[in-house]
Design a protein around this motif. Structure first.
Motif, PDB file in Angstrom:
ATOM      1  N   TYR A 196       2.340   1.676 -10.510  1.00 15.54           N
ATOM      2  CA  TYR A 196       2.896   2.593  -9.015  1.00 15.54           C
ATOM      3  C   TYR A 196       3.320   3.628  -9.337  1.00 15.54           C
ATOM      4  O   TYR A 196       2.669   4.458  -9.019  1.00 15.54           O
ATOM      5  CB  TYR A 196       3.448   2.161  -7.842  1.00 15.54           C
ATOM      6  CG  TYR A 196       3.930   2.925  -6.912  1.00 15.54           C
ATOM      7  CD1 TYR A 196       2.804   3.547  -6.048  1.00 15.54           C
ATOM      8  CD2 TYR A 196       4.796   2.843  -6.624  1.00 15.54           C
ATOM      9  CE1 TYR A 196       3.516   4.651  -4.953  1.00 15.54           C
ATOM     10  CE2 TYR A 196       5.621   4.202  -5.433  1.00 15.54           C
ATOM     11  CZ  TYR A 196       4.212   4.688  -4.624  1.00 15.54           C
ATOM     12  OH  TYR A 196       4.369   5.653  -3.503  1.00 15.54           O
ATOM     13  N   GLY A 217      -0.277   5.635  -9.626  1.00 14.81           N
ATOM     14  CA  GLY A 217      -0.400   5.496  -8.704  1.00 14.81           C
ATOM     15  C   GLY A 217       0.509   6.288  -7.672  1.00 14.81           C
ATOM     16  O   GLY A 217      -0.187   7.333  -6.937  1.00 14.81           O
ATOM     17  N   ARG A 218       2.376   6.974  -8.064  1.00 12.01           N
ATOM     18  CA  ARG A 218       2.446   8.157  -6.895  1.00 12.01           C
ATOM     19  C   ARG A 218       2.239   9.306  -8.075  1.00 12.01           C
ATOM     20  O   ARG A 218       2.164  10.373  -7.412  1.00 12.01           O
ATOM     21  CB  ARG A 218       3.743   7.628  -7.589  1.00 12.01           C
ATOM     22  CG  ARG A 218       5.061   8.722  -6.719  1.00 12.01           C
ATOM     23  CD  ARG A 218       4.897   9.010  -5.446  1.00 12.01           C
ATOM     24  NE  ARG A 218       5.844   9.144  -5.377  1.00 12.01           N
ATOM     25  CZ  ARG A 218       6.094   9.564  -3.686  1.00 12.01           C
ATOM     26  NH1 ARG A 218       5.293   8.918  -2.471  1.00 12.01           N
ATOM     27  NH2 ARG A 218       7.014  10.559  -3.045  1.00 12.01           N
ATOM     28  N   TRP A 248      -0.337  -4.962  -3.883  1.00 19.32           N
ATOM     29  CA  TRP A 248      -0.191  -5.696  -4.424  1.00 19.32           C
ATOM     30  C   TRP A 248      -0.036  -7.297  -4.843  1.00 19.32           C
ATOM     31  O   TRP A 248      -1.198  -7.636  -5.358  1.00 19.32           O
ATOM     32  CB  TRP A 248       1.226  -4.890  -5.440  1.00 19.32           C
ATOM     33  CG  TRP A 248       0.669  -5.422  -7.417  1.00 19.32           C
ATOM     34  CD1 TRP A 248       1.794  -6.563  -8.117  1.00 19.32           C
ATOM     35  CD2 TRP A 248       0.129  -4.826  -8.319  1.00 19.32           C
ATOM     36  NE1 TRP A 248       1.907  -6.521  -8.607  1.00 19.32           N
ATOM     37  CE2 TRP A 248       0.743  -5.456  -9.258  1.00 19.32           C
ATOM     38  CE3 TRP A 248      -0.690  -4.259  -8.180  1.00 19.32           C
ATOM     39  CZ2 TRP A 248       0.325  -5.579 -10.416  1.00 19.32           C
ATOM     40  CZ3 TRP A 248      -2.094  -4.359  -9.430  1.00 19.32           C
ATOM     41  CH2 TRP A 248      -0.792  -5.102 -11.117  1.00 19.32           C
ATOM     42  N   LEU A 260      -4.508   5.534  -4.883  1.00 20.35           N
ATOM     43  CA  LEU A 260      -3.545   4.294  -5.602  1.00 20.35           C
ATOM     44  C   LEU A 260      -4.004   3.941  -6.703  1.00 20.35           C
ATOM     45  O   LEU A 260      -3.288   2.936  -7.078  1.00 20.35           O
ATOM     46  CB  LEU A 260      -2.066   3.975  -4.314  1.00 20.35           C
ATOM     47  CG  LEU A 260      -2.024   4.638  -3.842  1.00 20.35           C
ATOM     48  CD1 LEU A 260      -1.155   3.553  -2.656  1.00 20.35           C
ATOM     49  CD2 LEU A 260      -1.112   5.419  -4.269  1.00 20.35           C
ATOM     50  N   TRP A 283       1.701  -0.149  -0.913  1.00 23.53           N
ATOM     51  CA  TRP A 283       1.455  -0.436  -2.344  1.00 23.53           C
ATOM     52  C   TRP A 283       1.701  -2.163  -2.165  1.00 23.53           C
ATOM     53  O   TRP A 283       1.481  -3.017  -3.363  1.00 23.53           O
ATOM     54  CB  TRP A 283       2.082   0.300  -3.804  1.00 23.53           C
ATOM     55  CG  TRP A 283       1.770  -0.102  -4.760  1.00 23.53           C
ATOM     56  CD1 TRP A 283       2.738  -1.065  -5.846  1.00 23.53           C
ATOM     57  CD2 TRP A 283       0.541   0.199  -5.654  1.00 23.53           C
ATOM     58  NE1 TRP A 283       2.422  -1.236  -6.812  1.00 23.53           N
ATOM     59  CE2 TRP A 283       1.359  -1.056  -6.463  1.00 23.53           C
ATOM     60  CE3 TRP A 283      -0.548   0.503  -5.413  1.00 23.53           C
ATOM     61  CZ2 TRP A 283       0.620  -0.396  -7.839  1.00 23.53           C
ATOM     62  CZ3 TRP A 283      -1.282   0.442  -6.617  1.00 23.53           C
ATOM     63  CH2 TRP A 283      -1.092  -0.275  -7.995  1.00 23.53           C
TER      64      TRP A 283
END
Length: 476
Positions: free
Chosen positions: A440, A444-445, A100, A327, A96
């Motif tokens: 994230y 995402g998580r 990013w 994500l 990630w």
């Protein structure tokens, strides 16, 4: 990851249509021209006549990372570039962070290059006796309200990418050939006014100035990894991706150094301070023929457009991979059944980048891009070392020479160039990473496909043999 690349997402997959020529041209198209056309005038005052040494330093750093990219591209032939390589080696969290940084690298660099193209558009119309008012050709803070030429280039590239990857690749290849021709034409003209005395003193700002300029012109090399984002659209990715990456680096570095030497030979280094579209100005002063400058400026606009096209392509493919992993929102990974491309994701990215290009000045964009790129490249070098130690059994279509010295030097060179960037750039980078970590954990998580797996499923998938994304073909 490799299995998903072969089957696609939701029974729709990217179309495999690229050979080594198209892949090399994507890499060259995303790389060649950015530093020479756009930021040469900003970099020469930092390094003086030794600017060609700065290009060599940045080129060596990029080449060391490119060698690591070549090994990883042959092992993980999927869209996503260094994001996918990091995901496959260092795990989701580091992936990630890398992804990013790639958003910073690709999206912001497209905006920066488009701003530079806007400068050349102004030079083109000025040579015809016209002129664009600053209000519509300069961003806020530079005397205008919005850079409409820069926005137009991004939006046109977006439309072309939405039509289809194969068509975009052939257009890009044609434009790259035009770009090489006009740069060689510039060298031929500039060498007629060559003055060896312009190289004295070679380093007026010292070694520190050369290093600082190298950190800035590294921006000129960031596009070579665009070829690795085409892993799912290459006909034979294990063979062709490493070849394309290495060949593109040789072409780009040679042309950059040649043009830098020709430019300094034609004009003293102090002349470049505050000069926009420096190559056009040199041609105009040497030949005293406005039409030559106009032709070159038009060619430069086309050349920079190929950078915008190739890098915007890479950004959308990285987001396809991140979407597949859960994500980022699924809309970025949605493949059009008719076009075989991520139409919705391309539209969203294109509009966002166009607004950035229209509203943010070039200098701030270039340095922010460099630091994100250097961090991502360092991770790829580390990934090569990690896989060599932990998965020596994996089949590698290309192996890094002089391992482990090459990836270690590649990572150290990236760190060295990062250190030479300014404090404001580091502040922007830290803030960007903080925003990324917040995104994230907020999205995402929670939506990660790996996080949703049971421990048994995760261990089963991790232990599965790696099959090629495309069956071997006779004669290939």
């Amino acid at each position: 990851m490799v299995q998903e690349a072969g089957s696609g997402t939701g029974d729709r997959k990217l179309v495999r249509s690229f050979g080594v020529l198209q892949l090399t041209m994507i890499s060259v198209g995303a790389t060649l021209g950015t530093g020479i056309f756009v930021i040469l005038g900003d970099s020469v005052p930092m390094a003086g006549p030794a600017i060609f040494i700065s290009f060599l330093i940045a080129g060596v750093a990029a080449l060391l990372s490119a060698i690591s990219y070549a090994e990883m591209a042959g092992m993980v032939p999927v869209s996503g570039s260094s994001y996918s390589y990091t995901y496959a080696t260092l795990g989701e969290g580091m992936a990630w962070i890398c992804g990013w940084c790639l958003v910073l690298e690709y999206a912001v660099s497209v905006a920066a290059v488009a701003v530079g193209a806007g400068q050349y558009i102004n030079e083109s119309v000025a040579g015809l006796g016209w002129g664009l008012p600053d209000f519509i050709s300069q961003p806020p803070g530079s005397g205008g309200a919005m850079n409409l030429p820069a926005m137009a280039i991004v939006l046109l590239s977006m439309v072309l990418l939405m039509r289809g990857a194969r068509e975009s690749a052939w257009v890009n290849t044609a434009i790259v050939l035009v770009k090489i021709v006009i740069l060689l034409f510039f060298c031929a003209v500039a060498f007629t006014a060559f003055n060896a005395g312009n190289f004295e003193p070679l380093m007026p700002m010292g070694a520190a100035g050369v290093s600082a300029a190298a950190s800035r012109v590294f921006f000129s090399y960031i596009g070579f990894d665009a070829a690795s984002t085409a892993g799912e659209e290459a006909r034979n990715p294990q063979r062709d991706l490493p070849r394309a990456i290495m060949l593109s680096m040789v072409i780009v570095t040679t042309v950059y150094v040649l043009v830098a030497v020709a430019a300094i030979g034609a004009r003293e280094w102090t002349w470049f301070d505050g000069t926009e579209a420096a190559l056009v100005q040199i041609l105009l002063e040497v030949t005293n023929q406005p039409w030559i400058a106009v032709v070159f400026a038009v060619g430069a606009v086309l050349a920079i457009t190929s950078v915008v096209l190739a890098v915007l392509y890479g950004q959308t493919r990285i987001l396809v991979s991140m979407s597949r992993d859960g994500l980022v929102p699924k809309v970025f990974g949605r493949i059009s059944a008719k076009r075989g491309t991520p139409v919705a994701g391309t539209l969203i990215v294109g509009v966002a980048v166009a607004l950035t290009a229209g509203l943010v000045p070039l200098g701030a964009l270039a340095d922010a891009t460099s630091i994100g790129t250097l961090f991502a490249f360092a991770l790829v070098n580390i990934a090569v070392i990690y896989l060599r130690r932990n998965r020596p059994d994996l089949k590698r279509s290309y192996r890094v020479a002089f391992y482990p010295v090459t990836p270690i030097l590649g990572a150290l060179m990236c760190v060295y160039l990062m250190v030479n960037l300014g404090g404001l750039t580091w502040l922007v980078f830290v803030l960007w990473m903080m925003v990324g970590m917040a995104a994230y954990f907020a999205y995402g998580r929670r939506n990660s496909r790996v996080a949703a797996l049971s421990q048994l499923d995760y261990e089963t998938l991790s232990a599965a043999p790696v099959e090629p994304a495309l069956p071997a073909r006779e004669g290939r």
